[in-house]
Design an enzyme around this catalytic site. Structure first.
Site, short mmCIF file in Angstrom:
data_model
loop_
_atom_site.label_atom_id
_atom_site.label_comp_id
_atom_site.label_asym_id
_atom_site.label_seq_id
_atom_site.Cartn_x
_atom_site.Cartn_y
_atom_site.Cartn_z
N SER A 56 -30.51 19.86 -22.14
CA SER A 56 -30.19 19.82 -23.35
C SER A 56 -29.09 20.95 -23.81
O SER A 56 -29.24 21.35 -25.39
CB SER A 56 -31.56 19.98 -24.29
OG SER A 56 -32.34 18.93 -23.83
N ASN A 81 -22.81 14.62 -16.46
CA ASN A 81 -23.73 13.58 -15.72
C ASN A 81 -23.62 12.18 -16.71
O ASN A 81 -24.68 12.43 -17.61
CB ASN A 81 -25.03 14.17 -15.26
CG ASN A 81 -25.65 13.15 -14.64
OD1 ASN A 81 -25.29 11.91 -14.32
ND2 ASN A 81 -26.93 13.47 -14.16
N TRP A 82 -23.03 11.25 -16.46
CA TRP A 82 -23.15 10.09 -17.29
C TRP A 82 -24.39 9.27 -17.15
O TRP A 82 -24.80 8.47 -17.81
CB TRP A 82 -21.92 9.13 -17.28
CG TRP A 82 -20.53 9.75 -18.21
CD1 TRP A 82 -20.48 11.09 -18.65
CD2 TRP A 82 -19.46 9.12 -18.47
NE1 TRP A 82 -19.32 11.02 -19.33
CE2 TRP A 82 -18.58 9.98 -19.12
CE3 TRP A 82 -19.07 7.89 -18.29
CZ2 TRP A 82 -17.37 9.57 -19.67
CZ3 TRP A 82 -17.80 7.45 -18.67
CH2 TRP A 82 -17.03 8.17 -19.58
N LYS A 83 -25.07 9.57 -15.92
CA LYS A 83 -26.34 8.64 -15.45
C LYS A 83 -25.82 7.33 -15.45
O LYS A 83 -24.84 6.82 -15.18
CB LYS A 83 -27.32 9.04 -16.46
CG LYS A 83 -27.95 10.64 -16.54
CD LYS A 83 -28.99 10.91 -16.97
CE LYS A 83 -29.22 12.33 -17.41
NZ LYS A 83 -30.37 12.85 -17.60
N GLU A 109 -34.56 12.99 -11.92
CA GLU A 109 -34.74 11.57 -12.09
C GLU A 109 -34.77 11.11 -10.65
O GLU A 109 -35.55 10.04 -10.55
CB GLU A 109 -33.68 11.22 -12.92
CG GLU A 109 -33.88 11.70 -14.44
CD GLU A 109 -32.45 11.56 -15.35
OE1 GLU A 109 -31.67 10.94 -14.91
OE2 GLU A 109 -32.74 12.09 -16.44
N GLU A 147 -31.91 23.00 -13.64
CA GLU A 147 -32.71 22.13 -14.58
C GLU A 147 -34.05 21.91 -14.58
O GLU A 147 -34.64 21.10 -13.92
CB GLU A 147 -31.77 20.80 -14.29
CG GLU A 147 -30.32 20.59 -14.31
CD GLU A 147 -29.76 19.42 -14.62
OE1 GLU A 147 -28.92 19.26 -15.45
OE2 GLU A 147 -30.17 18.26 -13.93
N HIS A 163 -30.99 15.44 -8.45
CA HIS A 163 -31.52 15.23 -9.83
C HIS A 163 -33.06 15.03 -10.08
O HIS A 163 -33.52 14.50 -9.32
CB HIS A 163 -30.45 14.34 -10.56
CG HIS A 163 -30.50 14.37 -12.00
ND1 HIS A 163 -31.69 13.83 -12.85
CD2 HIS A 163 -29.86 15.18 -12.90
CE1 HIS A 163 -31.54 14.21 -14.00
NE2 HIS A 163 -30.27 14.94 -14.19
N GLY A 177 -32.97 15.85 -21.54
CA GLY A 177 -32.98 14.93 -22.49
C GLY A 177 -34.03 15.21 -23.65
O GLY A 177 -34.27 14.08 -24.42
N GLY A 237 -25.88 16.45 -19.93
CA GLY A 237 -26.30 14.62 -19.64
C GLY A 237 -25.85 14.17 -20.92
O GLY A 237 -24.59 14.05 -21.03
N GLY A 238 -26.55 13.91 -21.97
CA GLY A 238 -26.17 13.35 -23.08
C GLY A 238 -25.09 13.68 -23.74
O GLY A 238 -24.41 12.92 -24.23
#
Ligand code: PEP
Length: 245
Positions: free
Chosen positions: A205, A9-11, A93, A161, A91, A167, A226-227
């Protein structure tokens, strides 16, 4: 066995030049033995599709409608037309920043199904809920509310998640992940005949250094990352760890 999936997920990250990362990932994994999906920002879906080889492209969210007067919104069918085959819904977020409810997330998942996309439905507890000992209750509520009755192993992926792990570099113990994933599987079995085939991803993470340990946990069929999905050099070893799991 559910199919194994490494999803990134590049957000809200990436412009055209970052598609070089996708080209590099595709060169490193020309014929992956697991499903690999990258969810770039919607602005890049179409270009990403042409750079991705056997890597699937997904969206990060969608409106519940197919089209209409919804300024700034994008429908599932528009993302499908741009080259997406799956879409993340719910998600944390989105739940936090946009106040998305389980009922809205279920409608978004249904919009994904209607467009012929796989819905990657995210669930997860906050730190306060974990510390209060209510994690499994939260899973029950979120699964009941955000997974539609017409979910199947072909159209749905569940991503567990924990909000406090996203993150932050904090990761639940393998026992904690095992407990939640086993619970999710049990809950899905009550509602869905093919629940044993629904892929359950862990997210929060995940990186090269912990991927193999997480993928060895029962009922973990892959990861939502993610990251560490932004750079091919970080995501590639996670894909390799899943291929070996
Ligand atoms: C995510 O946002 O879905 C996620 C898991 O992020 P990260 O891997 O950066 O924790």
């Amino acid at each position: 066995m559910p199919r194994k999936i490494a999803a990134g997920n590049w957000k809200m990250n990436g412009t055209a030049e970052d598609l070089l990362q996708l080209t590099a990932l595709s060169s490193a994994h020309p014929d992956p033995t697991v499903d690999v999906i990258i969810c770039p920002p919607a602005t890049l879906i179409s270009q990403a599709r042409t750079n991705a080889g056997k890597i699937g492209i997904g969206g990060q969210d969608c409106n519940t409608a197919v089209s209409g007067a919804h300024t700034g919104e994008i429908s599932a069918s528009m993302m499908k037309a741009a080259g997406a085959t799956s879409i993340i819904v719910g998600h944390s977020e989105r739940r936090t920043d946009h106040g998305e409810s389980d009922a809205l997330i279920a409608k978004k998942a249904q919009a994904a199904y209607a467009a012929g996309l796989v819905a990657i439905i995210c669930i997860g507890e906050t730190l306060a809920e974990r510390e209060a000992g209510t994690t499994l209750d939260v899973m029950d509520v979120q699964l009941a509310g955000s997974v539609p009755d017409d979910a199947t192993a072909a159209n749905t992926v569940i991503a567990y998640e924990p909000v406090w792990a996203i993150g932050t570099g904090k990761v639940p113990s393998t026992e904690q992940i095992a407990e939640v994933h086993a619970h999710i599987r049990r809950v899905l079995k009550v509602r869905f005949a093919d629940a044993n085939e629904i892929p359950l991803l862990y997210g929060g993470s995940v990186k090269d250094s912990n991927a193999a340990e997480i993928f060895a946990v029962d009922n973990v069929d892959g990861a939502l990352v993610g990251g560490a999905s932004l750079k091919a050099v970080d995501f590639s070893p996670i894909i390799s760890a899943l291929e070996k799991a």
